[in-house]
Design a protein around this motif. Structure first.
Motif, PDB file in Angstrom:
ATOM      1  N   THR A   1      -3.681  14.875   8.266  1.00 57.40           N
ATOM      2  CA  THR A   1      -4.838  15.311   7.543  1.00 57.40           C
ATOM      3  C   THR A   1      -4.365  15.486   6.012  1.00 57.40           C
ATOM      4  O   THR A   1      -3.331  15.597   5.636  1.00 57.40           O
ATOM      5  N   SER A   2      -5.197  16.190   5.407  1.00 55.54           N
ATOM      6  CA  SER A   2      -5.172  16.589   4.042  1.00 55.54           C
ATOM      7  C   SER A   2      -5.559  17.957   3.653  1.00 55.54           C
ATOM      8  O   SER A   2      -6.680  18.188   4.541  1.00 55.54           O
TER       9      SER A   2
ATOM     10  N   MET B   1       1.017  -1.295  -0.002  1.00 54.64           N
ATOM     11  CA  MET B   1      -0.068   0.105   0.051  1.00 54.64           C
ATOM     12  C   MET B   1       0.904   1.199   0.045  1.00 54.64           C
ATOM     13  O   MET B   1       1.800   1.382   0.510  1.00 54.64           O
ATOM     14  N   SER B   2       0.394   2.150  -0.725  1.00 51.90           N
ATOM     15  CA  SER B   2       1.227   3.490  -0.647  1.00 51.90           C
ATOM     16  C   SER B   2       0.727   4.484   0.174  1.00 51.90           C
ATOM     17  O   SER B   2      -0.412   4.320   0.975  1.00 51.90           O
ATOM     18  N   LEU B   3       1.569   5.447   0.552  1.00 52.02           N
ATOM     19  CA  LEU B   3       1.120   6.395   1.657  1.00 52.02           C
ATOM     20  C   LEU B   3      -0.048   7.156   1.287  1.00 52.02           C
ATOM     21  O   LEU B   3      -0.732   7.577   2.212  1.00 52.02           O
ATOM     22  N   CYS B   4      -0.427   7.439   0.236  1.00 50.76           N
ATOM     23  CA  CYS B   4      -1.551   8.091  -0.272  1.00 50.76           C
ATOM     24  C   CYS B   4      -2.863   7.276  -0.083  1.00 50.76           C
ATOM     25  O   CYS B   4      -4.136   7.835  -0.135  1.00 50.76           O
ATOM     26  N   GLU B   5      -2.773   6.181   0.179  1.00 59.33           N
ATOM     27  CA  GLU B   5      -4.003   5.212   0.460  1.00 59.33           C
ATOM     28  C   GLU B   5      -4.285   5.087   1.985  1.00 59.33           C
ATOM     29  O   GLU B   5      -5.506   4.517   2.319  1.00 59.33           O
ATOM     30  N   LEU B   6      -3.414   5.672   2.693  1.00 55.52           N
ATOM     31  CA  LEU B   6      -3.722   5.757   4.202  1.00 55.52           C
ATOM     32  C   LEU B   6      -5.058   6.673   4.702  1.00 55.52           C
ATOM     33  O   LEU B   6      -5.396   7.662   3.945  1.00 55.52           O
ATOM     34  N   LYS B   7      -5.768   6.319   5.331  1.00 61.37           N
ATOM     35  CA  LYS B   7      -6.916   7.323   5.753  1.00 61.37           C
ATOM     36  C   LYS B   7      -6.302   8.061   7.080  1.00 61.37           C
ATOM     37  O   LYS B   7      -5.369   7.830   7.735  1.00 61.37           O
ATOM     38  N   THR B   8      -6.909   9.103   7.334  1.00 65.09           N
ATOM     39  CA  THR B   8      -6.696   9.956   8.447  1.00 65.09           C
ATOM     40  C   THR B   8      -6.638   9.124   9.877  1.00 65.09           C
ATOM     41  O   THR B   8      -7.456   8.711   9.967  1.00 65.09           O
ATOM     42  N   GLY B   9      -5.378   9.409  10.419  1.00 71.01           N
ATOM     43  CA  GLY B   9      -5.418   8.803  11.593  1.00 71.01           C
ATOM     44  C   GLY B   9      -4.557   7.652  11.636  1.00 71.01           C
ATOM     45  O   GLY B   9      -3.924   6.964  12.476  1.00 71.01           O
ATOM     46  N   GLN B  10      -4.469   6.977  10.429  1.00 75.03           N
ATOM     47  CA  GLN B  10      -3.733   5.373  10.246  1.00 75.03           C
ATOM     48  C   GLN B  10      -2.330   5.813  10.143  1.00 75.03           C
ATOM     49  O   GLN B  10      -1.646   6.549   9.885  1.00 75.03           O
ATOM     50  N   LYS B  11      -1.718   4.841  10.597  1.00 71.87           N
ATOM     51  CA  LYS B  11      -0.162   4.466  10.777  1.00 71.87           C
ATOM     52  C   LYS B  11       0.261   3.332   9.770  1.00 71.87           C
ATOM     53  O   LYS B  11      -0.391   2.752   9.317  1.00 71.87           O
ATOM     54  N   GLY B  12       1.532   3.657   9.297  1.00 69.55           N
ATOM     55  CA  GLY B  12       2.161   2.658   8.441  1.00 69.55           C
ATOM     56  C   GLY B  12       3.646   2.740   8.928  1.00 69.55           C
ATOM     57  O   GLY B  12       4.051   3.832   9.505  1.00 69.55           O
ATOM     58  N   ILE B  13       4.381   1.783   8.278  1.00 73.41           N
ATOM     59  CA  ILE B  13       6.024   1.607   8.276  1.00 73.41           C
ATOM     60  C   ILE B  13       6.585   1.925   6.815  1.00 73.41           C
ATOM     61  O   ILE B  13       6.194   1.057   6.202  1.00 73.41           O
ATOM     62  N   ILE B  14       7.335   2.758   6.613  1.00 73.34           N
ATOM     63  CA  ILE B  14       8.015   2.820   5.401  1.00 73.34           C
ATOM     64  C   ILE B  14       8.671   1.555   5.003  1.00 73.34           C
ATOM     65  O   ILE B  14       9.499   1.171   5.937  1.00 73.34           O
ATOM     66  N   LYS B  15       8.171   0.949   4.111  1.00 70.68           N
ATOM     67  CA  LYS B  15       8.846  -0.163   3.465  1.00 70.68           C
ATOM     68  C   LYS B  15      10.018   0.211   2.483  1.00 70.68           C
ATOM     69  O   LYS B  15      10.932  -0.338   2.531  1.00 70.68           O
ATOM     70  N   ASN B  16       9.600   1.062   1.419  1.00 69.99           N
ATOM     71  CA  ASN B  16      10.540   1.558   0.250  1.00 69.99           C
ATOM     72  C   ASN B  16      10.033   2.738  -0.409  1.00 69.99           C
ATOM     73  O   ASN B  16       8.817   2.864  -0.150  1.00 69.99           O
ATOM     74  N   ILE B  17      10.783   3.509  -0.889  1.00 67.56           N
ATOM     75  CA  ILE B  17      10.579   4.727  -1.558  1.00 67.56           C
ATOM     76  C   ILE B  17      11.122   4.199  -3.315  1.00 67.56           C
ATOM     77  O   ILE B  17      12.168   3.963  -3.367  1.00 67.56           O
ATOM     78  N   VAL B  18      10.101   4.451  -4.184  1.00 59.83           N
ATOM     79  CA  VAL B  18      10.547   4.208  -5.608  1.00 59.83           C
ATOM     80  C   VAL B  18      10.249   5.644  -6.364  1.00 59.83           C
ATOM     81  O   VAL B  18       9.940   6.442  -5.636  1.00 59.83           O
ATOM     82  N   GLY B  19      10.755   5.585  -7.443  1.00 60.20           N
ATOM     83  CA  GLY B  19      10.836   6.908  -8.292  1.00 60.20           C
ATOM     84  C   GLY B  19      12.230   7.265  -8.659  1.00 60.20           C
ATOM     85  O   GLY B  19      13.364   6.720  -8.454  1.00 60.20           O
ATOM     86  N   ASP B  20      12.660   8.536  -8.939  1.00 59.73           N
ATOM     87  CA  ASP B  20      13.648   9.032  -9.384  1.00 59.73           C
ATOM     88  C   ASP B  20      14.492   9.282  -8.300  1.00 59.73           C
ATOM     89  O   ASP B  20      14.026   9.595  -7.285  1.00 59.73           O
ATOM     90  N   LYS B  21      16.014   9.234  -8.573  1.00 64.04           N
ATOM     91  CA  LYS B  21      16.998   9.398  -7.555  1.00 64.04           C
ATOM     92  C   LYS B  21      16.806  10.787  -6.725  1.00 64.04           C
ATOM     93  O   LYS B  21      17.031  10.941  -5.376  1.00 64.04           O
ATOM     94  N   SER B  22      16.317  11.851  -7.428  1.00 62.48           N
ATOM     95  CA  SER B  22      16.227  13.336  -6.629  1.00 62.48           C
ATOM     96  C   SER B  22      15.071  13.212  -5.830  1.00 62.48           C
ATOM     97  O   SER B  22      15.036  13.568  -4.501  1.00 62.48           O
ATOM     98  N   LEU B  23      13.795  12.537  -6.090  1.00 65.68           N
ATOM     99  CA  LEU B  23      12.916  12.387  -5.040  1.00 65.68           C
ATOM    100  C   LEU B  23      13.481  11.485  -3.941  1.00 65.68           C
ATOM    101  O   LEU B  23      12.903  12.095  -2.728  1.00 65.68           O
ATOM    102  N   SER B  24      13.932  10.447  -4.229  1.00 65.94           N
ATOM    103  CA  SER B  24      14.404   9.642  -3.132  1.00 65.94           C
ATOM    104  C   SER B  24      15.361  10.388  -2.155  1.00 65.94           C
ATOM    105  O   SER B  24      15.316  10.256  -0.779  1.00 65.94           O
TER     106      SER B  24
END
Length: 74
Positions: free
Chosen positions: A42-43, A1-24
């Motif tokens: 919040t959003s 699951m990605s970070l944008c799929e979380l609902k307000t108040g939900q927790k997660g643990i970062i597994k990995n980051i994909v994308g270009d090197k500058s974003l990482s």
């Protein structure tokens, strides 16, 4: 699951980051490191950006960037 799929108040643990090197690099500098707990606080009224709590700080990031941060459930 990605970070944008979380609902307000939900927790997660970062597994990995994909994308270009500058974003990482930018996210790593902000504290988005594998194994770190993250909470969706919040959003914005139109859903972008989102505000997350990580390492005791609140950080606003774009949903486009949040799609590249994958999580394990906490």
């Amino acid at each position: 699951m990605s970070l944008c799929e979380l609902k307000t108040g939900q927790k997660g643990i970062i597994k990995n980051i994909v994308g270009d090197k500058s974003l990482s690099k930018r996210l790593y500098a902000l504290g988005f490191i594998e194994g770190t707990e993250i909470i969706l606080k919040t959003s914005a009224p139109l859903g972008d950006p989102i505000v997350v709590s990580i390492r005791g700080f609140k950080i606003a990031i774009r949903k486009n960037d949040a799609k590249n941060i994958f999580l394990m459930e906490a």
